[in-house]
Design a protein around this motif. Structure first.
Motif, PDB file in Angstrom:
ATOM      1  N   LYS A 177      18.400   3.996  67.260  1.00  8.82           N
ATOM      2  CA  LYS A 177      17.442   2.895  67.426  1.00  8.82           C
ATOM      3  C   LYS A 177      17.397   2.017  66.184  1.00  8.82           C
ATOM      4  CE  LYS A 177      14.437   5.266  70.732  1.00  8.82           C
ATOM      5  NZ  LYS A 177      14.973   6.659  70.626  1.00  8.82           N
ATOM      6  N   THR A 178      17.854   2.554  65.053  1.00  8.21           N
ATOM      7  CA  THR A 178      17.911   1.772  63.819  1.00  8.21           C
ATOM      8  C   THR A 178      18.849   0.585  64.036  1.00  8.21           C
ATOM      9  OG1 THR A 178      17.753   3.892  62.660  1.00  8.21           O
ATOM     10  CG2 THR A 178      18.338   1.976  61.322  1.00  8.21           C
TER      11      THR A 178
ATOM     12  N   ASP B 198      17.065   9.895  59.389  1.00  8.73           N
ATOM     13  CA  ASP B 198      17.494   9.729  57.993  1.00  8.73           C
ATOM     14  C   ASP B 198      17.250   8.315  57.467  1.00  8.73           C
ATOM     15  OD1 ASP B 198      18.290  12.327  58.098  1.00  8.73           O
ATOM     16  OD2 ASP B 198      20.441  11.927  58.095  1.00  8.73           O
ATOM     17  N   TYR B 199      17.367   7.317  58.329  1.00 12.03           N
ATOM     18  CA  TYR B 199      17.257   5.918  57.888  1.00 12.03           C
ATOM     19  C   TYR B 199      15.961   5.274  58.386  1.00 12.03           C
ATOM     20  CZ  TYR B 199      22.195   6.302  56.585  1.00 12.03           C
ATOM     21  OH  TYR B 199      23.386   6.688  56.023  1.00 12.03           O
ATOM     22  N   ALA B 200      14.956   6.095  58.679  1.00 12.98           N
ATOM     23  CA  ALA B 200      13.708   5.578  59.250  1.00 12.98           C
ATOM     24  C   ALA B 200      13.164   4.422  58.419  1.00 12.98           C
ATOM     25  CB  ALA B 200      12.669   6.693  59.324  1.00 12.98           C
ATOM     26  N   GLY B 201      12.850   3.334  59.076  1.00 17.55           N
ATOM     27  CA  GLY B 201      12.270   2.180  58.406  1.00 17.55           C
ATOM     28  C   GLY B 201      13.284   1.286  57.719  1.00 17.55           C
ATOM     29  N   SER B 202      14.552   1.677  57.696  1.00 18.00           N
ATOM     30  CA  SER B 202      15.529   0.787  57.054  1.00 18.00           C
ATOM     31  C   SER B 202      16.413   0.104  58.094  1.00 18.00           C
ATOM     32  CB  SER B 202      16.372   1.538  56.020  1.00 18.00           C
ATOM     33  OG  SER B 202      16.609   2.849  56.371  1.00 18.00           O
ATOM     34  N   GLY B 203      17.432  -0.523  57.618  1.00 24.84           N
ATOM     35  CA  GLY B 203      18.329  -1.255  58.501  1.00 24.84           C
ATOM     36  C   GLY B 203      18.337  -2.716  58.155  1.00 24.84           C
ATOM     37  N   PRO B 204      19.300  -3.502  58.589  1.00 27.25           N
ATOM     38  CA  PRO B 204      20.380  -3.009  59.430  1.00 27.25           C
ATOM     39  C   PRO B 204      21.383  -2.145  58.646  1.00 27.25           C
ATOM     40  CG  PRO B 204      20.788  -5.285  58.848  1.00 27.25           C
ATOM     41  CD  PRO B 204      19.437  -4.925  58.288  1.00 27.25           C
ATOM     42  N   ILE B 205      21.938  -1.182  59.372  1.00 28.85           N
ATOM     43  CA  ILE B 205      23.006  -0.359  58.801  1.00 28.85           C
ATOM     44  C   ILE B 205      24.333  -0.974  59.242  1.00 28.85           C
ATOM     45  CG2 ILE B 205      24.086   1.921  58.790  1.00 28.85           C
ATOM     46  CD1 ILE B 205      21.478   3.137  59.682  1.00 28.85           C
ATOM     47  N   TYR B 206      25.262  -1.092  58.316  1.00 34.09           N
ATOM     48  CA  TYR B 206      26.618  -1.477  58.721  1.00 34.09           C
ATOM     49  C   TYR B 206      27.363  -0.240  59.199  1.00 34.09           C
ATOM     50  CZ  TYR B 206      26.690  -6.324  57.221  1.00 34.09           C
ATOM     51  OH  TYR B 206      26.461  -7.674  57.127  1.00 34.09           O
ATOM     52  N   LEU B 207      27.762  -0.250  60.463  1.00 34.86           N
ATOM     53  CA  LEU B 207      28.660   0.784  60.966  1.00 34.86           C
ATOM     54  C   LEU B 207      30.069   0.208  60.880  1.00 34.86           C
ATOM     55  CD1 LEU B 207      26.860   2.008  64.248  1.00 34.86           C
ATOM     56  CD2 LEU B 207      26.651   2.921  61.926  1.00 34.86           C
ATOM     57  N   ILE B 208      30.946   0.899  60.198  1.00 41.66           N
ATOM     58  CA  ILE B 208      32.320   0.401  60.062  1.00 41.66           C
ATOM     59  C   ILE B 208      33.258   1.351  60.786  1.00 41.66           C
ATOM     60  CG2 ILE B 208      34.179  -0.219  58.483  1.00 41.66           C
ATOM     61  CD1 ILE B 208      32.094  -0.778  56.347  1.00 41.66           C
ATOM     62  N   ALA B 209      33.787   0.901  61.910  1.00 46.04           N
ATOM     63  CA  ALA B 209      34.715   1.739  62.674  1.00 46.04           C
ATOM     64  C   ALA B 209      36.126   1.555  62.132  1.00 46.04           C
ATOM     65  CB  ALA B 209      34.698   1.347  64.150  1.00 46.04           C
TER      66      ALA B 209
ATOM     67  N   SER C 204      24.035   2.555  50.169  1.00 50.50           N
ATOM     68  CA  SER C 204      24.433   3.943  50.414  1.00 50.50           C
ATOM     69  C   SER C 204      25.708   3.916  51.250  1.00 50.50           C
ATOM     70  CB  SER C 204      23.328   4.695  51.158  1.00 50.50           C
ATOM     71  OG  SER C 204      23.192   4.182  52.477  1.00 50.50           O
ATOM     72  N   LEU C 205      26.468   5.012  51.175  1.00 48.24           N
ATOM     73  CA  LEU C 205      27.747   5.073  51.899  1.00 48.24           C
ATOM     74  C   LEU C 205      27.928   6.489  52.427  1.00 48.24           C
ATOM     75  CD1 LEU C 205      30.438   3.630  52.635  1.00 48.24           C
ATOM     76  CD2 LEU C 205      31.330   4.371  50.406  1.00 48.24           C
ATOM     77  N   ARG C 206      27.996   6.610  53.743  1.00 48.63           N
ATOM     78  CA  ARG C 206      28.153   7.925  54.365  1.00 48.63           C
ATOM     79  C   ARG C 206      29.257   7.880  55.407  1.00 48.63           C
ATOM     80  NH1 ARG C 206      21.967  10.151  55.342  1.00 48.63           N
ATOM     81  NH2 ARG C 206      21.602  10.685  53.159  1.00 48.63           N
TER      82      ARG C 206
END
Ligand code: IMP
Ligand code: MG
Length: 173
Positions: free
Chosen positions: A56-57, A28-39, A121-123
């Protein structure tokens, strides 16, 4: 504490599913990043640490504290931010990582709050979802397992702060 935990989803089933979720996120995020993962503390920490390594992103790991439950099994119905982010998420892809979506009160509140900070984006990614219990609508992009209305512990989930370090998701019986 008298209850005995019975395995409901085994550690190996969890790991297998998390690999699939990681691959889905990468696609879904191919070629993007960094993604913020918020736990969401504390329950989602264990899921986030495995999910982050299944993708791998590039990811950045952040934490938020929200209290919506007391020390027992029932919701207080109130949501409070107990630890906020100390970074700006403006313009970044963000995935909120949760252990379980139950009533949806916590996540619907959090989605509204974080939307205001203008992420790209926010998921939502959740290990578990109990759709039967939903009181507020919540759109879950990545779900490990849909489960029936049972109180579960382990793999991050607690009952009065116990059982978080079990490798399996268990039902207390
Ligand atoms: P919601 O706001 O009702 O969706 O609450 C979600 C939060 O409730 C989760 O992050 C958990 O902390 C807690 N919770 C809901 N169901 C369970 C469960 O079966 N076991 C442990 N914690 C749960
Ligand atoms: Mg939680």
């Amino acid at each position: 504490m008298s209850a005995t935990p019975h395995v409901f989803i085994s550690a190996s089933e969890i790991q297998k599913r998390i690999q699939e979720l990681g691959a889905q996120i990468d696609a879904d995020y191919a070629g993007s990043g960094p993604i913020y993962l918020i736990a969401i503390l504390k329950g989602a920490c264990i899921f986030m640490s495995d999910l982050a390594r299944a993708m791998k992103t590039p990811a950045r790991l952040e934490f938020m504290g929200i209290s919506s439950y007391g020390k027992g099994k029932t919701s207080s119905g109130q949501v409070k931010v107990t630890k906020d982010l100390d970074v700006s998420i403006e313009g970044f892809d963000v995935i909120i990582v949760e252990d379980i979506v139950d009533s949806g009160v916590t996540l619907s509140y959090l989605m509204q709050l974080l939307e205001q900070r203008k992420p790209k984006s926010l998921r939502i990614a959740t290990l578990l979802d109990k759709p039967e219990r939903r009181m507020r609508p919540v759109e879950v992009a990545y779900c490990g397992f849909k489960i029936p209305d049972e109180f579960v512990v382990g793999y991050g989930l607690d009952y009065a702060e116990d059982y978080r370090n079990l490798g399996d998701v268990c039902i207390l019986g």
